[in-house]
Scaffold this active site. Structure first.
Site, PDB file in Angstrom:
ATOM      1  CB  SER A 208      -0.977   0.000   1.179  1.00  0.00           C
ATOM      2  OG  SER A 208      -0.299  -0.263   2.388  1.00  0.00           O
ATOM      3  CG  HIS A 265      -1.212   4.078   3.722  1.00  0.00           C
ATOM      4  ND1 HIS A 265      -2.468   3.778   4.195  1.00  0.00           N
ATOM      5  CD2 HIS A 265      -0.621   2.888   3.448  1.00  0.00           C
ATOM      6  CE1 HIS A 265      -2.630   2.481   4.203  1.00  0.00           C
ATOM      7  NE2 HIS A 265      -1.522   1.912   3.773  1.00  0.00           N
TER       8      HIS A 265
END
Length: 289
Positions: A208, A265
């Site tokens: 991610s 992230h």
């Protein structure tokens, strides 16, 4: 490719018919108004052809005397053909699948410790981590990157794999396999270290952080140097950014979906925007030369 002014005509001249002809022939063009004149701009390499076409058909081609073959709708390439043109993307996904299999998607600690940012061993009911400096001194430099291959559950792997396939292919098609691998490793390094710096000695993994890097790269690159490969649907960008904010709010963890690597992230998105800025500026300058 640079454009040139192929026609400069008084505003009273009706160019609409000729413009419709250019549209029907799918000729790139634009019309601007400058100093009381209308100016027709086309790519430099076809300027003479367009000028000759205007001399023959100044009012366009209302009777459609010019036969223009209708382009056949291109067939969507099959999966095997897509793989052939997306080798680097496929390799990263294949490695993720292999690591997911040997670690049983995070259930097999005996194999998982080879891919984590910090090495560890299980002592009774506790996990004892090895300092990163000791692992690096032992030559285990791969730990800076391999957490991106770890996934905790089928849904985690499936979602990350789907988005890497979508974004990775775009960058590989536009900038090549080597650049995609380089960007993937850079985003992995930055997001992994940021998550370690933020959360300390914990287990984390997944693509991610890399995905947000790819997203930021495509986003900023497209703003500075528009190209079809990086033209993401606006809804996709908005959804990913909203999801980032929701995860940072702690709501996802509160409802029982586990801890989210928010630092990975955010840092992935920031470094991706930075590489997109550099790449977009370089590409725009190259096209302007």
């Amino acid at each position: 490719m640079s454009t040139v002014a192929v026609l400069r005509l008084p505003l009273a001249v009706d160019l609409s018919g000729f413009v419709k002809l250019l549209q029907r022939m799918q000729v790139p063009h634009r019309v601007s108004e400058e100093a009381g004149e209308q100016v027709l701009w086309v790519p430099d390499n076809i300027s003479e052809d367009v000028r000759s076409l205007y001399e023959r058909f100044p009012a366009g081609d209302p009777e459609q005397q010019i036969g223009i073959p209708v382009a056949q709708t291109s067939k969507r390439p099959g999966f095997v053909e897509q793989l052939r043109h997306s080798k680097a993307t496929a390799v990263v996904l294949l490695l993720s699948l292999i690591v997911g299999a040997v670690t049983l998607l995070g259930e097999n600690l005996e194999t998982m410790h080879w891919f984590t940012f910090l090495d560890f061993r299980v002592v009774g009911e506790y996990i004892q981590f090895t300092p990163l400096a000791d692992s690096l001194a032992a030559g285990q430099w791969w730990r800076l990157f391999t957490p991106m291959l770890l996934h905790f559950g089928f849904l985690h792997l499936a979602m990350n794999g789907m988005w890497y396939w979508e974004l990775g292919r775009r960058i590989e098609a536009r900038q090549g396999s080597i650049n995609l691998i380089g960007l993937t490793l850079l985003y992995s390094l930055v997001s992994n270290y940021s998550q370690f710096y933020y959360s300390g000695a914990t287990l984390f993994g997944g693509l991610s952080g890399v995905l947000y890097g790819l997203l930021g790269h495509c986003w900023i690159f497209q703003l500075l140097s528009p190209n079809p490969a990086y033209r993401l649907p606006r809804g996709v960008l908005v959804m990913m950014l909203i999801w980032l904010v929701v995860c940072m709010s702690g709501l996802i963890s509160m409802i029982g979906f586990g801890e989210i690597a928010n630092a990975a992230h955010v840092s992935g998105l920031l470094i991706g925007c930075f590489t997109g800025l550099l790449g977009g500026l370089y590409n725009r300058r190259k096209l302007a030369v």
